[in-house]
Design a protein around this motif. Structure first.
Motif, short mmCIF file in Angstrom:
data_model
loop_
_atom_site.label_atom_id
_atom_site.label_comp_id
_atom_site.label_asym_id
_atom_site.label_seq_id
_atom_site.Cartn_x
_atom_site.Cartn_y
_atom_site.Cartn_z
N ASN A 249 -4.90 7.41 46.24
CA ASN A 249 -4.10 6.38 45.39
C ASN A 249 -2.65 5.96 45.99
O ASN A 249 -2.19 4.67 45.98
CB ASN A 249 -3.93 6.77 43.94
CG ASN A 249 -5.15 6.56 43.14
OD1 ASN A 249 -5.99 5.61 43.46
ND2 ASN A 249 -5.21 7.13 41.88
N ASN B 272 -2.75 1.64 46.60
CA ASN B 272 -1.93 1.06 45.58
C ASN B 272 -0.92 -0.03 46.48
O ASN B 272 -0.02 -0.57 45.99
CB ASN B 272 -1.06 1.87 44.63
CG ASN B 272 -2.02 2.23 43.57
OD1 ASN B 272 -2.54 1.35 42.92
ND2 ASN B 272 -1.99 3.28 43.04
N THR C 105 -5.47 -6.29 47.40
CA THR C 105 -5.53 -5.28 46.28
C THR C 105 -6.63 -5.68 45.16
O THR C 105 -6.54 -6.80 44.68
CB THR C 105 -4.30 -5.12 45.39
OG1 THR C 105 -3.29 -4.61 46.41
CG2 THR C 105 -4.33 -4.04 44.40
#
Length: 452
Positions: A30, A34, A40
């Protein structure tokens, strides 16, 4: 191509890019996933709560929504890069890690066996002719977004389709067209979705892609070297040199990687992670948190200065889209629900026109603010969306603004539910003095310079 053949075609394309990591590993990454910028996936950002949004003594009556297309395939240039540069790098990574192990060489950050296996399994046979096409994940994003939107505003969005009540528009691109079609499948029953009438797409669209044909913006912003000054400075900085060194070490390579190669790895890390719900691309393993943040900021610099607050003209021209929303809310005639399907460049300029996500200081290469509001990973992911909902209340008309399906308070409003009159007053020039020719036409002197 009908929907069935299209779905099968895209499915075959996706499974041809082989990479496999466990869901547990995905969650452990993550820190990197992120920071994927404009690639994304929307599943990282959407509002999972789809309860009806109600206010006392108010009723939702109209909705105007603009949506960035869903997850897509890479550009033709990036697909060719996957065929060439990444396949070459893949083989080099496998070979040099093997030689390093055989010779007892231990480089800091070397890949483990599972990661090396991921590179061995990776290959790509995407069709360049289908560059930028919507993926299966993009299809799901649109269907589910529509279903949640309908649940939140059941009065503004009638269950029964009526071509007078609903307006659907998309740009003249496959990804926007298919996004609109799948959105209607989530909004209506199967039979109604088949009968939806779409406004004809045009190559020149001053509402959905106003910047594409704005000559003044093209010259003064997009083709202006100063627009990319800060990005170039970061590219030549010590921070970027450390990033390239970090990626080189993580991959166990004996020769340094170039910025172009790292950029391609970063983009494909984003694409492959976006279109697969449970796996993460092995190219993401080239990055740690710090290097991913540097690449994220490198791309944010470009978007800030080209699509955001860097130049006044960039966001002033977004009035052409907002005009349609205000006009619709004041009209007693149809349509009562408008859904527009466009692109990153459209949505970000509108967000900037609304004064949202404005950093305290302009983004520069010399100061990387990790707490900045302007992050494409959060404000410009695939399927990003902005909606305005008109509520008829006892004390007059009010507007609720939603971004990524969450109610937000506009900077010029006291509350999330903002009086329509207050917005009309604040955006008076956007509504009444928004003239495309005045904004975008080059004067004679500038035209003469361009022709030289």
């Amino acid at each position: 191509m009908n929907n069935y053949l299209y779905t099968i075609s895209i499915f075959m394309l996706i499974i041809q890019c082989h990479f496999k990591w466990s869901l547990a590993e995905l969650k452990s990454r993550n820190d990197v996933i992120n920071h994927l910028g404009t690639r994304t996936p929307y599943r990282f950002r959407f509002n999972k709560h789809d309860d009806r949004i109600k206010y006392p003594k108010c009723k939702d009556t109209k909705i105007w929504m603009i949506v960035r297309h869903g997850t897509r395939l890479p550009s033709a240039e990036n697909i060719m890069g996957m065929y060439n540069e990444l396949h070459e790098l893949k083989n080099l990574i496998i070979l040099q890690n093997k030689l390093g192990k055989e010779n007892g060489i231990s480089l800091s950050g070397n890949l483990n066996k599972e990661q090396i296996k991921g590179f061995k399994d990776w290959s790509c046979n995407l069709n360049v002719e289908e560059a930028k096409f919507l993926t299966l994940e993009g299809k799901d994003e649109m269907i589910l977004l529509a279903e949640r939107t309908r649940k939140r505003f059941p009065n503004a969005i009638k269950h029964k389709y009526d071509n007078k009540t609903f307006l659907f528009r998309f740009t003249a691109t496959q990804r926007a067209h298919q996004s609109a079609r799948y959105f209607t499948q989530g909004l209506f029953s199967h039979s109604d979705a088949q009968n939806v009438e779409f406004a004809p797409a045009t190559k020149v669209d001053h509402v959905l892609r106003f910047y594409k044909h704005c000559d003044k913006w093209q010259k003064q912003v997009k083709k202006n070297p100063d627009t990319y000054k800060e990005q170039v400075l970061l590219a030549n900085s010590s921070e970027m040199n450390r990033t390239l060194e970090s990626v080189t070490k993580r991959l166990g390579l004996s020769r340094p990687v170039t910025l172009d190669e790292v950029n391609l790895m970063y983009k494909i890390c984003g694409y492959e992670t976006s279109w697969n719900k449970f796996d993460v691309s092995p190219w993401c393993y080239a990055f740690d948190t710090e290097s991913a943040e540097i690449l994220e900021y490198y791309h944010d610099l470009k978007h800030y200065w080209m699509d955001g607050y860097g130049h006044n003209l960039t966001y002033r021209q977004a009035c052409l889209a907002l005009q349609t929303m205000f006009k619709m809310f004041r009209s007693d005639h149809d349509p009562f629900a408008t859904f527009l399907f466009a692109h990153s460049g459209t949505l970000v300029k509108i967000l900037t026109h609304l004064e949202l996500f404005k950093p305290e200081q302009p983004l520069t290469a010399g100061l990387i603010d990790k707490t900045r509001q302007w992050k494409a990973s959060y404000i410009d992911c695939f399927a990003s969306n902005l909606a305005f909902v008109l509520y008829k209340c006892k004390d007059g008309d009010h507007v609720l603004t939603l971004f990524q399906e969450r109610p937000i308070k506009l900077p010029m409003c006291d509350k999330e539910l903002c009086p329509l009159k207050q917005l009309e007053h604040y955006f008076y020039d956007s509504i009444h003095k928004c003239n495309y020719a005045d904004l975008c036409n080059l004067d004679k002197e500038e035209k003469d310079k361009n022709s030289q």
